[in-house]
Design a protein around this motif. Sequence first.
Motif, PDB file in Angstrom:
ATOM      1  N   ALA A   1       0.837  -1.196   0.000  1.00  0.00           N
ATOM      2  CA  ALA A   1       0.000   0.000   0.000  1.00  0.00           C
ATOM      3  C   ALA A   1       0.872   1.246   0.000  1.00  0.00           C
ATOM      4  N   LEU A   2       0.350   2.288  -0.610  1.00  0.00           N
ATOM      5  CA  LEU A   2       0.934   3.625  -0.522  1.00  0.00           C
ATOM      6  C   LEU A   2      -0.114   4.530   0.100  1.00  0.00           C
ATOM      7  N   VAL A   3       0.200   5.087   1.264  1.00  0.00           N
ATOM      8  CA  VAL A   3      -0.675   6.077   1.888  1.00  0.00           C
ATOM      9  C   VAL A   3      -0.004   7.430   1.709  1.00  0.00           C
ATOM     10  N   ALA A   4      -0.499   8.182   0.748  1.00  0.00           N
ATOM     11  CA  ALA A   4       0.060   9.491   0.422  1.00  0.00           C
ATOM     12  C   ALA A   4      -0.560  10.535   1.335  1.00  0.00           C
TER      13      ALA A   4
ATOM     14  N   HIS B   1       3.908  16.000  -2.850  1.00  0.00           N
ATOM     15  CA  HIS B   1       3.076  15.466  -3.933  1.00  0.00           C
ATOM     16  C   HIS B   1       2.651  16.531  -4.931  1.00  0.00           C
ATOM     17  N   LEU B   2       3.124  17.756  -4.757  1.00  0.00           N
ATOM     18  CA  LEU B   2       2.982  18.758  -5.811  1.00  0.00           C
ATOM     19  C   LEU B   2       4.139  18.695  -6.800  1.00  0.00           C
ATOM     20  N   ASP B   3       5.126  17.878  -6.505  1.00  0.00           N
ATOM     21  CA  ASP B   3       6.313  17.739  -7.347  1.00  0.00           C
ATOM     22  C   ASP B   3       6.214  16.433  -8.134  1.00  0.00           C
TER      23      ASP B   3
ATOM     24  N   ASN C   1      -5.087   8.254  -1.376  1.00  0.00           N
ATOM     25  CA  ASN C   1      -4.791   9.672  -1.595  1.00  0.00           C
ATOM     26  C   ASN C   1      -5.399  10.470  -0.442  1.00  0.00           C
ATOM     27  N   ASP C   2      -4.565  10.754   0.553  1.00  0.00           N
ATOM     28  CA  ASP C   2      -5.022  11.496   1.727  1.00  0.00           C
ATOM     29  C   ASP C   2      -4.281  12.817   1.857  1.00  0.00           C
TER      30      ASP C   2
ATOM     31  N   GLU D   1      -4.744  19.081  -6.761  1.00  0.00           N
ATOM     32  CA  GLU D   1      -3.671  18.791  -7.706  1.00  0.00           C
ATOM     33  C   GLU D   1      -2.784  17.644  -7.231  1.00  0.00           C
ATOM     34  N   THR D   2      -2.505  17.594  -5.936  1.00  0.00           N
ATOM     35  CA  THR D   2      -1.670  16.514  -5.405  1.00  0.00           C
ATOM     36  C   THR D   2      -2.264  15.137  -5.680  1.00  0.00           C
TER      37      THR D   2
END
Length: 304
Positions: A10-13, A75-77, A100-101, A132-133
């Motif tokens: 899992a990826l929890v951003a 996460h804007l990059d 996507n959090d 956007e993120t």
Amino acid sequence: MSGPLEGRVALVAGATRGAGRGIAVELGAAGATVYVTGRSTRAQRSEYDRPETIEDTADLVTEAGGQGIAVPADHLDPSAVRRLVDRIADEQGRLDVLVNDIWGGEHLFAWDTPVWEHDLDKGLRLLRLGVETHAVTSHHALPLLLRHPGGLVVEVTDGTAEYNRDTYRVNFFYDLAKTSVLRMAFALGHELGPRGATAVALTPGWMRSELMLDAYGVREENWRDALRREPHFAISETPRFTGRAVAALAADPDVARFNGRSLSSGGLAREYGFTDLDGSRPDAWRYLVEVQDAGKPADVTGYR
């Protein structure tokens, strides 16, 4: 004994604190390997200037029974997100759950302030951080998630589709951000469903995040002291409650039945039978409509 998500990645951003941390920990408790991202690390704080870090979250994931891996990322990059996904691909070869959090907008909005009076730079920054993120992360992460069938994307927002449709949420910028995330899940459902994956929007109820507890001057151990100031806070829930909702979705072989839908932690607790840490099942969004917004005295009987 292995958990239901053993072998899953899992990826929890946006997992530094709040719902993201609660989700990461519960995914770990179910046995998953969880990559946790954010801008606050032990070496450097974000503009929030708070003590919580992604390394702390990763440690909590591992303590819960999973494997927590902290990766600093803005996460804007897009290049940073691309490197993050490339690392997951190199180390794991798969991605099963994307959460996507990413948010970061608590200090950027003013309550009940019309758009022409609101600080424009702060409002636009809020939209970048809150919308956007999510788009940047989905763009780079979804090809990896689609390598194996059964992937799950969870877009975390504030408010159900039904509640936000009929309720003005704070101000123009906040309302737009949170409603946009709901629509993202709907759109992703159309794009992912035919390709063997599922996308949902998920909202916590009134969550006892670190920021919320600080705002009321309480800790989790004595959170009920805040009821003297705000009696409706009695319906509140821990971030782990939302985490249990995501873990239940990720372990459900029939999760595709929810594709494109707006869900809540309280609604999923009824669906799957899990509880919050205190054994209760707070149903915040039903409470908000039927009690708080209706102007009734605070009474959580029948709502938790």
